[in-house]
Design an enzyme around this catalytic site. Structure first.
Site, PDB file in Angstrom:
ATOM      1  N   ASP A 180       0.853  -1.197   0.000  1.00  0.00           N
ATOM      2  CA  ASP A 180       0.000   0.000   0.000  1.00  0.00           C
ATOM      3  C   ASP A 180       0.884   1.239   0.000  1.00  0.00           C
ATOM      4  O   ASP A 180       2.083   1.162  -0.280  1.00  0.00           O
ATOM      5  CB  ASP A 180      -0.896  -0.045   1.257  1.00  0.00           C
ATOM      6  CG  ASP A 180      -2.251   0.578   1.005  1.00  0.00           C
ATOM      7  OD1 ASP A 180      -2.279   1.784   0.752  1.00  0.00           O
ATOM      8  OD2 ASP A 180      -3.260  -0.142   1.054  1.00  0.00           O
ATOM      9  N   ASP A 189      -1.233   3.925  17.721  1.00  0.00           N
ATOM     10  CA  ASP A 189      -2.028   2.699  17.660  1.00  0.00           C
ATOM     11  C   ASP A 189      -1.351   1.629  16.795  1.00  0.00           C
ATOM     12  O   ASP A 189      -1.875   0.517  16.659  1.00  0.00           O
ATOM     13  CB  ASP A 189      -3.422   3.005  17.088  1.00  0.00           C
ATOM     14  CG  ASP A 189      -4.533   2.379  17.934  1.00  0.00           C
ATOM     15  OD1 ASP A 189      -4.212   1.697  18.918  1.00  0.00           O
ATOM     16  OD2 ASP A 189      -5.709   2.581  17.586  1.00  0.00           O
ATOM     17  N   HIS A 211      -3.869   6.222   3.007  1.00  0.00           N
ATOM     18  CA  HIS A 211      -4.470   4.929   2.695  1.00  0.00           C
ATOM     19  C   HIS A 211      -3.744   3.781   3.395  1.00  0.00           C
ATOM     20  O   HIS A 211      -4.370   2.925   4.038  1.00  0.00           O
ATOM     21  CB  HIS A 211      -4.488   4.724   1.180  1.00  0.00           C
ATOM     22  CG  HIS A 211      -5.372   3.606   0.746  1.00  0.00           C
ATOM     23  ND1 HIS A 211      -4.927   2.312   0.644  1.00  0.00           N
ATOM     24  CD2 HIS A 211      -6.694   3.588   0.418  1.00  0.00           C
ATOM     25  CE1 HIS A 211      -5.926   1.543   0.239  1.00  0.00           C
ATOM     26  NE2 HIS A 211      -7.010   2.283   0.097  1.00  0.00           N
ATOM     27  N   ASN A 225      -5.086  -0.802  24.453  1.00  0.00           N
ATOM     28  CA  ASN A 225      -4.059   0.180  24.822  1.00  0.00           C
ATOM     29  C   ASN A 225      -4.679   1.515  25.245  1.00  0.00           C
ATOM     30  O   ASN A 225      -3.984   2.508  25.383  1.00  0.00           O
ATOM     31  CB  ASN A 225      -3.075   0.405  23.661  1.00  0.00           C
ATOM     32  CG  ASN A 225      -3.755   0.914  22.407  1.00  0.00           C
ATOM     33  OD1 ASN A 225      -4.968   0.788  22.276  1.00  0.00           O
ATOM     34  ND2 ASN A 225      -2.984   1.486  21.494  1.00  0.00           N
ATOM     35  N   ALA A 319      -8.288  -8.691  -8.024  1.00  0.00           N
ATOM     36  CA  ALA A 319      -9.426  -9.427  -7.475  1.00  0.00           C
ATOM     37  C   ALA A 319      -9.930 -10.479  -8.463  1.00  0.00           C
ATOM     38  O   ALA A 319     -10.487 -11.497  -8.069  1.00  0.00           O
ATOM     39  CB  ALA A 319     -10.536  -8.440  -7.123  1.00  0.00           C
ATOM     40  N   SER A 363     -11.399  -1.033  -0.047  1.00  0.00           N
ATOM     41  CA  SER A 363     -10.039  -1.179   0.485  1.00  0.00           C
ATOM     42  C   SER A 363     -10.089  -1.675   1.921  1.00  0.00           C
ATOM     43  O   SER A 363      -9.323  -2.545   2.332  1.00  0.00           O
ATOM     44  CB  SER A 363      -9.309   0.169   0.473  1.00  0.00           C
ATOM     45  OG  SER A 363      -8.787   0.455  -0.795  1.00  0.00           O
TER      46      SER A 363
END
Lengths: 425, 206
Positions: A180, A189, A211, A225, A319, A363
């Site tokens: 990506d 995070d 993205h 967390n 795909a 996505s």
């Protein structure tokens, strides 16, 4: 110390000094043209030369050695000769892909010649395995609002019962390759979730991009967390492989695109690093090189997950490739046969600048499924099947709970827990 | 093409401690078959350039995975004594090799290692790693096992090692290495007594 040894040490030190001094300067290499920003109109083609297996060569190096330097130079000279013969500009120095036995060169076509015509000519050259135009791929994500506060409920938390799934598996130790744009590896995070961060995009500085950071968060943001979101597989480890780049426009609608070569490099690397899942939240035209690499990945038991774009034939490539897990947006109803669907709307996820935001698009549906497969693969050897359970036998809305339950039937205590939870409902 | 301050194999000089030039031709077919030929040029008795050795090689290589390849082949080496005109040292070896990203190993068998009737098995492991500033570090360790020899020859086994640094400058590759062997004398071929040898060289791939 004898005189012989002293002279040897002196000579060795002098040699190292010469090499090190030169290290500050760039290595001499064949002339390389500057790369223009790739656009859909990019006038570049990929020329594939065959890559022989490494073998012994008698030479000056102590009677003989294994090494590819000689053939690397020979292939580069061959590429230069091909570029000269067909009036092309050699753009790079080749990228060897031993997985598919190819060395890939980028060449640029003059403005006054049709790219397809040149591709056809070069492909018929017996020295060339094949040639193809450089293609562009687009990610399948949209952004609702900039700087919106974090949406309090993740779709997967309800629809997929994430907390229950995490009692059974968190994807611990499973390697997921996120092919990506640039992931913000220091995002609070995501920090510690990234095993490898690698950039395969030429001449475009790598700064954190929306993205890639968003997809990474959906798959493997840290859980428990006290901030942000929980990824579908918070125990998984990510290979953040930058093969796409965000448009220069800073607007949220600026497209994120990738090209054939950057994707090929990243997929090759992911396979080489024994990733267990490769997430491709992007679509574009069919491509032979990428298809070969994806086939190699699947032959090695790697799950390849790709976003489905209903506006393209067969949902777009990759795909459309047999064996690739095609994932459409849940909001696209019903899913075409063979296509799965997963949460895609108003998904809160990580964003550059230590932020979180809502995102939309297939996505992120694909990212959900990649995370789920990481859960299924936890503790299983590479190559084991990761079957999805969905609304219909041939696809549709993914039932994450049933998928993990089915995969965990032989897993002992966690299964018993799942079964208890199931019967309680 | 290469220039070496000394051409050494398995710890011993094959160019009598003198500089040597090597011309190397290589051909790889798509099927995996490969051919190599090397001509070693040194100085003859009049101190004029002359071919002092040749090496011919044919083999077959196949990629086992993205990281590993295997190959088998035969290599024939012939070295002419500096002041002679006939081939006075030659051997043919069959080998099988395995190579990965950083390591390679090879096992070679010769029925007549430099002398008729001396059969040997040579095992070697080679490593190569990129370090800083484009400098590559190479390491080699080998063990020559004498399997059988006529009574008039000593049948002895020995190890050798080599450490090298190299760096590429476009098509030019500069290298330096240190090598040595266990025995002071090459028991199979007349060459200068060994000592730890520092060798520098340059190779030009064209």
């Amino acid at each position: 110390m004898s005189a012989t040894w002293r002279s040897i040490v002196r000579a060795a030190l002098a040699f190292v000094a010469i090499l090190a001094l030169d290290g500050a300067r760039p290595t001499l290499a064949a002339p390389v043209a500057s790369v223009e920003p790739a656009t859909p109109e990019a006038r570049e083609l990929l020329v594939m030369l065959r890559l022989s297996a490494d073998h012994y060569r008698p030479n000056a190096s102590y009677g003989g050695a294994y090494g590819d330097q000689m053939t690397r130079n020979a292939r580069r000279r061959l590429a230069q000769a091909i570029a000269r013969q067909y009036g092309l500009v050699l753009v790079d120095n080749g990228w060897a892909m031993p997985l598919v036995g190819l060395d890939c060169y980028v060449m640029r076509v003059a403005e006054d010649r049709p790219v397809e015509e040149v591709v056809s000519q070069v492909s018929h050259d017996p020295r060339v395995a094949w040639s193809e135009p450089m293609r562009l791929y687009r990610t399948q994500g949209r952004y609702d609002r900039e700087n919106d506060p974090l949406f309090p409920v993740q779709p997967a938390a309800q629809a997929w019962r994430l907390a229950d799934l995490h009692r059974v598996a968190t994807g611990r130790g499973v390697k997921v390759a996120v092919v990506d744009s640039q992931v913000e590896v220091a995002h609070p995070d995501l920090a510690g979730q990234i095993l490898i961060d690698r950039d395969f995009v030429s001449d475009r500085p790598a700064t954190a991009e929306r993205h890639g950071t968003g997809v990474a968060g959906v798959i493997a943001a840290k859980a428990g967390n006290g901030m942000g979101i929980a990824g579908v597989a918070p125990g998984a480890r990510l290979l953040a492989l930058r093969a796409c780049w965000q448009g220069r426009d800073s607007a949220p609608s600026a497209p994120t695109v990738c090209d054939t070569l950057s994707l090929a490099k990243a997929i090759h690397f992911a396979v080489d690093q024994r990733a267990e899942v490769i997430n491709l939240s992007l679509t574009g035209p069919p491509d032979r090189l990428l298809a070969q690499l994806i086939a190699v990945a699947m032959a090695r038991g790697i799950s390849v997950v790709a976003a489905f774009d209903p506006s393209l034939p067969k949902g777009g490539f990759p795909a459309s490739e047999p064996g690739v897990i095609a994932v459409a947006a849940e909001s696209l109803s019903p899913s075409p046969p063979g296509v799965y669907s997963a949460p895609d709307r108003d998904v809160p996820t990580t964003q550059p600048g230590d932020k979180w935001n809502l995102v939309n698009g297939s996505s992120y549906a694909a990212a959900h499924v990649s995370g789920l497969i990481a859960l299924v693969r936890e503790g299983r050897p590479l190559g084991s099947k990761a079957l999805l359970v969905a609304a219909q036998p041939t696809g549709g809305l993914v039932d994450a709970y049933a998928t993990l339950f089915q995969a965990s039937r032989s897993c002992g205590r966690p299964c018993a827990m799942v079964a208890r939870n199931e019967s309680a409902r | 093409m290469s220039l070496q301050s000394d051409y050494r194999i398995r710890g011993y000089s094959m160019s009598h401690g003198q500089p040597a030039a090597l011309l190397n031709l290589s051909y790889d077919h798509d099927s995996g078959v490969y051919l190599n030929g090397v001509a070693i040029v040194g100085r003859d008795r009049e101190d004029s350039p002359a071919v002092t050795g040749v090496v011919e090689n044919i083999g077959y290589a196949r990629r086992l995975s993205s990281r590993t390849s295997a190959d088998v082949g035969v290599v024939h080496s012939e070295y002419f004594q500096r002041y002679g005109t006939t081939g006075t040292g030659r051997y043919t070896e069959a080998y099988v090799g395995l190579t990965s990203a950083h390591l390679s190993s090879r096992l070679s068998y010769s029925p007549d290692y430099f002398r008729h009737g001396i059969s040997t098995l040579y095992g070697e492991v080679n490593g190569g790693w990129e370090t800083v500033a484009g400098i590559r570090l190479d390491a080699h360790i080998g063990y020559l096992d004498c399997l059988e020899a006529p009574r008039r020859h000593r049948c002895t086994s020995q190890y050798d090692w080599r450490l090298g640094l190299s760096r590429q400058f476009g098509p030019l590759d500069l290298s330096a290495s240190l090598s040595d062997a266990e025995s002071k004398r090459n028991l199979f071929y007349q060459s200068p007594d060994r000592a730890p040898a520092f060798v520098v060289g340059a190779s030009w791939a064209f």
